[in-house]
Design an enzyme around this catalytic site. Structure first.
Site, PDB file in Angstrom:
ATOM      1  N   GLU A  57      -2.163   0.863  13.428  1.00  0.00           N
ATOM      2  CA  GLU A  57      -3.413   0.874  12.560  1.00  0.00           C
ATOM      3  C   GLU A  57      -4.615   0.655  13.416  1.00  0.00           C
ATOM      4  O   GLU A  57      -5.715   1.245  13.229  1.00  0.00           O
ATOM      5  CB  GLU A  57      -3.373   0.085  11.344  1.00  0.00           C
ATOM      6  CG  GLU A  57      -4.649   0.449  10.561  1.00  0.00           C
ATOM      7  CD  GLU A  57      -4.237  -0.564   9.067  1.00  0.00           C
ATOM      8  OE1 GLU A  57      -3.524  -1.486   9.057  1.00  0.00           O
ATOM      9  OE2 GLU A  57      -4.952   0.119   8.094  1.00  0.00           O
ATOM     10  N   GLU A  63       0.840  -1.241   0.112  1.00  0.00           N
ATOM     11  CA  GLU A  63       0.105   0.274   0.114  1.00  0.00           C
ATOM     12  C   GLU A  63       1.021   1.238  -0.048  1.00  0.00           C
ATOM     13  O   GLU A  63       1.213   1.816  -1.055  1.00  0.00           O
ATOM     14  CB  GLU A  63      -0.835  -0.056   1.335  1.00  0.00           C
ATOM     15  CG  GLU A  63      -2.146   1.134   1.197  1.00  0.00           C
ATOM     16  CD  GLU A  63      -3.289   0.484   1.601  1.00  0.00           C
ATOM     17  OE1 GLU A  63      -3.267  -0.714   2.399  1.00  0.00           O
ATOM     18  OE2 GLU A  63      -4.431   1.341   1.647  1.00  0.00           O
TER      19      GLU A  63
HETATM   20  C1  BGC Z   1      -5.373   2.704   4.614  1.00  0.00           C
HETATM   21  C2  BGC Z   1      -5.858   3.759   5.454  1.00  0.00           C
HETATM   22  C3  BGC Z   1      -7.046   4.747   4.642  1.00  0.00           C
HETATM   23  C4  BGC Z   1      -7.886   3.807   4.357  1.00  0.00           C
HETATM   24  C5  BGC Z   1      -9.008   4.279   3.597  1.00  0.00           C
HETATM   25  C6  BGC Z   1      -6.401   1.778   4.031  1.00  0.00           C
HETATM   26  O1  BGC Z   1      -5.994   0.682   3.204  1.00  0.00           O
HETATM   27  O2  BGC Z   1      -4.165   1.901   4.942  1.00  0.00           O
HETATM   28  O3  BGC Z   1      -5.152   4.110   6.338  1.00  0.00           O
HETATM   29  O4  BGC Z   1      -7.244   5.690   4.955  1.00  0.00           O
HETATM   30  O5  BGC Z   1      -7.540   2.632   3.472  1.00  0.00           O
HETATM   31  O6  BGC Z   1     -10.204   3.895   4.121  1.00  0.00           O
END
Ligand code: BGC
Length: 888
Positions: A743, A471
């Site tokens: 997270e 990501e």
């Molecule tokens: C990310 C988040 C981001 C989100 C959106 C995720 O995959 O890691 O931090 O804001 O997607 O909902």
């Protein structure tokens, strides 16, 4: 002394109409500036008396920040010298300052004669045992001859991909992952290096290694793009006789993809084969007969080439392992003691042709093995193959990893593993850390450390959600949530300015701002709470730095974003996507537990109103009176709909379930009339009580919780929530071993192991947003006027704390607030920087007396008692150092 967004003597500078900022010396005789004079010249010897570019003259003003250059037009490559002088509170002139300078980069596409070059066909290589492929790294080279003595030389360079350049075998600069990540189809940042010392008389050689990076590698949602890496450079040499000679990347270069770095990808790691080293490839002695000719293409008119606007990524710190474990014969895990982002530097004994496998993990499984499931599709593994027996040294060049643990296997089987085999090289955009925070509570101090590591790990050229899994993207929601705190943590002004430029680059014609910048395409063109980054971050940047320029640059985009809301609104209710109160604990969302349960309609309307409000405020600052009025009226209208449709007359939410976040949004964004707001407060408190004073907030609600509780005078409650040890809370993660922000509050628990939900990063900075409250309320340092021209120092002790202290490097100088409670005495030591004033709230028994600097307060020229509340003495304070002592 700095130019524009805090650049100190930059070369390759982007700004031909810079502004100047300086700090007055922080000594007790200097309280204030009453006038300044700036002189700017094309040669240092012309200063101060014969400045040929600009003389501001003596300007009666307190201004020390962002004084705009108003001199002769400056052009690409120009080197400029400047000096200043100020007059203090007694109208005494200072001496002229030291001479500062800046040198402009290539400001326009037309400055480039170079061409984009690469092999005509670049192959891909597969990461062993997976289907993930990355482009093979290209090595490109050329030779050139200098026919006179040189005075100076600059290498202007950039890549569609990542580059590392060498001249005559010597690496150019110490940047990593350059040129960084921008919306490449709109803007590519270029770098300038002083390579005078790299050059030699006669013939010279230049070599560039080129990898796919963000430009040509696979990225989440985008997958593999249909482009391949290219590089472009222009070497400009100035001879002592005044002649200038330019060497460019063009079809005369040669290249190979058969070099030591076989491939390198952002997610998947790097493969290095020492047997393929072409040792002298960037020296003139090298024979490149077997290399191929490159193909060269013209620069693209629609992509603007601009000097990099913020500091490059560098290796900024090194960590030594705290422990090693041989988990299987020949497989050793190194614990760096800290979840970090960067690369390892490996020194390990190898056998000829043996391949070292380097794996990474943020956490270990219960059985002590590497936990890599949360990397999802990111292979994040490096390989090194040795060309001979003996100790090798290796540090990956074109990738980075998020890790605490490094696992090595494949080294010499007879060697005894040693801690010295691995060093953790921490890498991020090169900004100074700005705040020191300390308290009597160990876990609060650990939280401070985790917040800093969270920011450091997610500012590798752009603000990212996370640095480890497949990501690592510029999620805008996460960015807006951490931005206010980030200004305390680091000198991030230019970092945000540069990224905001990318946000503007990626904003659609109709105003939509993508949820990730640089945008990776896909269907998420916009999302409430995420796309509002375009109003929130400029506003925060302005508040924290005092730089009106950020509003000037972004105002049109702020308006466009509001326009996007408007065009999707009916009676002020907007149809739009939102990720909602993302990752709210105990979410009972029917479809997907990652979305919180707070009504989307309420979240969207609240953010719509908030963006309109910030745009109105920006208009006011910029002097656009009628537009300000228009947006104020629009804000009022949305606010009416918000309160009338979503609240009953008793201040209770009737739109969607009652949640902490729903009340927080209403109160934080001022969406209720005073009377209704007062009625809503008990409902918020009730929601908090229902959870035994724990938070139930996700990404959007969490940063608002301390702000609202502070605003409604519930500091004690905020302390209680912050100091909770049970789930969900900040200390809960710390109790489970966190060394960064996670997270999820329970990404891992000693009891149940790893969270089974899809999102499980151990380095996500969003919840670090609590930092702001720690510095603004626990230590008590907050701007009253933008840029800290007027400062509030208002610490409020609470929870189990007996002391707390912060020192913040503000735009005017060091502000400090340090308090302790001893024997029912409250002691506060503060530093107020020159050219500011402070309002100081000293908590204590205001019925009794207070000591200032050791003596009973009556009156003092530097300090005025302006009021007493029932909880605190309030002083107006001039620059200086003070101590206060009260009964508490
Ligand atoms: C990310 C988040 C981001 C989100 C959106 C995720 O995959 O890691 O931090 O804001 O997607 O909902």
């Amino acid at each position: 002394m700095v130019v524009s967004e805090q650049f100190k003597n930059p070369i390759g500078f982007y700004d031909a109409t810079p502004s100047f900022s300086w700090k007055l010396p922080q000594d007790k005789n200097i309280k204030k500036q009453t006038a300044y004079s700036i002189v700017v010249a094309s040669k240092p010897e012309l200063l101060p008396n014969n400045a040929d570019l600009w003389e501001s003259g003596k300007v009666e003003s307190e201004q020390t920040l962002f004084v705009k250059y108003k001199g002769k037009k400056l052009s690409s490559r120009q080197k400029v010298y400047w000096q200043l002088k100020f007059w203090d509170q007694d109208k005494n002139a200072s001496a002229w300052s030291e001479v500062a300078n800046f040198e402009l980069g290539l400001l326009h596409n037309s400055d480039w004669q170079a061409k984009w070059i690469s092999l005509s066909k670049v192959d891909k290589a597969k990461s062993p045992k997976t289907n993930k492929t990355s482009y093979k790294v290209q090595y490109l080279r050329n030779e050139f001859t200098l026919d006179s003595k040189i005075e100076s030389a600059r290498l202007y360079i950039t890549a569609k991909g990542l580059f590392e350049a060498k001249i005559n075998g010597k690496k150019v600069g110490d940047d990593v992952m350059a040129p960084g990540w921008t919306p490449y189809n709109k803007r590519i940042e270029t770098l300038t290096y002083d390579v005078t010392d790299h050059l030699q008389d006669g013939s010279n050689a230049i070599g560039i290694a080129l990898a796919e990076g963000w430009y040509a590698g696979r990225l989440m949602l985008r997958g593999y793009p249909k482009v391949s890496p290219k590089v472009m450079c222009q070497l400009e040499v100035k001879y002592t006789n005044g002649d200038v000679k330019t060497f460019i990347s063009d079809e005369s270069w040669k290249a190979t993809q058969e070099g030591a770095i076989v491939y390198a990808g952002i997610y998947d790691g790097e493969q290095y084969d020492a047997r393929k080293e072409q040792k002298s490839w960037s020296l003139t002695s090298f024979d490149d007969a077997s290399w191929q000719k490159v193909v060269a293409g013209d620069i693209d008119a629609q992509i603007s080439l601009t000097p990099k606007r913020h500091n490059t990524v560098k290796s900024v710190e090194e960590l030594a392992p705290i422990a090693i474990t041989e988990i299987d014969k020949g497989v050793v895990i190194f614990d760096m003691g800290q979840n970090m982002v960067g690369v390892p530097r490996i020194k390990v004994p190898m056998d000829k042709d043996g391949t070292l496998k380097i794996r990474f993990a943020e956490m270990l499984q219960q059985d002590g093995r590497m936990y890599t499931k949360n990397y999802r599709g990111a292979v994040s593994t490096d390989y090194y193959t040795a060309k001979e027996d003996g100790q090798i040294e290796y540090q990956p060049t074109f990738t980075f990893h998020g890790f605490r643990y490094v696992e090595l296997s494949g080294f010499n089987a007879n060697a005894t593993p040693d801690k010295s085999w691995v060093i953790g090289v921490v890498q991020h955009s090169d900004y100074n850390l700005n705040v020191e925070f300390n308290s009597s509570h160990e876990k609060l101090n650990q939280l401070q450390s985790n917040i800093i590591w969270g920011l450091r790990g997610n500012t590798l050229d752009i603000p990212t959600d996370c640095p480890q899994r497949d990501e690592r993207a510029g999620w805008t929601g996460d960015a807006q949530v951490i931005a206010p705190t980030s200004f305390f943590l680091g000198d991030v002004h230019s970092f945000w300015m540069s990224w905001l430029q990318s946000v503007r680059n990626d904003q659609d014609e109709d105003g939509a701002v993508p949820v990730m910048v640089p945008s990776l395409g896909g269907r998420l063109r916009a999302g409430a709470g995420w796309s509002d980054v375009i109003t929130i971050v400029p506003w925060e940047t302005y508040q924290r730095t005092g730089d009106v320029g950020v509003l000037e640059e972004n105002y049109a985009s702020m308006k466009k974003w509001v326009g996007f809301y408007q065009s999707n609104a009916k009676d002020h209710i907007v149809k739009m996507f939102t990720h909602g109160d993302w990752l709210q604990p105990y979410s009972t969302h029917k479809r997907d537990e990652r979305f919180g349960v707070t009504s989307n309609k309420l979240i969207i309307t609240a953010h719509y109103a908030h963006s309109v409000n910030l745009t109105a405020q920006a208009a006011k600052v910029l002097g656009f009176k009628s537009e300000a009025k228009e947006y104020e009226l629009l804000f009022d209208a949305i606010r009416d709909v918000f309160q009338n449709s979503f609240f009953d007359t008793q201040g209770r939410i009737i739109e969607g379930p009652e949640t902490q976040t729903a009340y927080l949004l209403a109160l934080a964004f001022d969406l209720l009339d005073d009377e209704l707001a007062q009625k809503a407060v008990p409902h918020l408190l009730e929601q908090i009580k229902l959870t035994d004073n724990h938070l139930r907030t996700g990404f959007l609600g969490t940063p608002l919780l301390p702000l609202v509780l502070d605003k409604i005078g519930e500091t004690d409650l905020m302390y209680e929530i912050l100091f909770k040890e049970t789930y969900p809370s900040w200390f809960y993660s710390i109790n489970q071993g966190a060394t960064t922000m996670w997270e999820r509050w329970n990404s891992y628990t000693h009891k149940d192991g790893f969270n089974k939900g899809g999102m499980n990063s151990f380095n996500h900075y969003a919840y670090g947003a609590i930092g702001r409250w720690m510095y603004e309320r626990i230590a008590g340092i907050k701007p009253i006027k933008v840029g800290y021209k007027e400062i509030e120092i208002a610490p409020i002790p609470g929870g189990p704390l007996t002391s707390a202290a912060a020192t913040y490097n503000s735009p005017y100088g060091k502000v400090s607030s340090s308090w302790k409670i001893v024997n029912k005495q409250f002691n506060l030591d503060i530093i107020v920087p020159p050219n500011t004033t402070a309002q100081v709230f000293v908590p204590g028994n205001t019925q009794e007396s207070i000591k200032v600097n050791g003596v009973e307060f009556d009156s003092n020229s530097d300090i005025k008692l302006i009021s007493k509340t029932n909880k605190a003495f309030v002083f107006q304070v001039n620059p200086g150092t003070y101590s206060f002592e009260t009964n508490y």
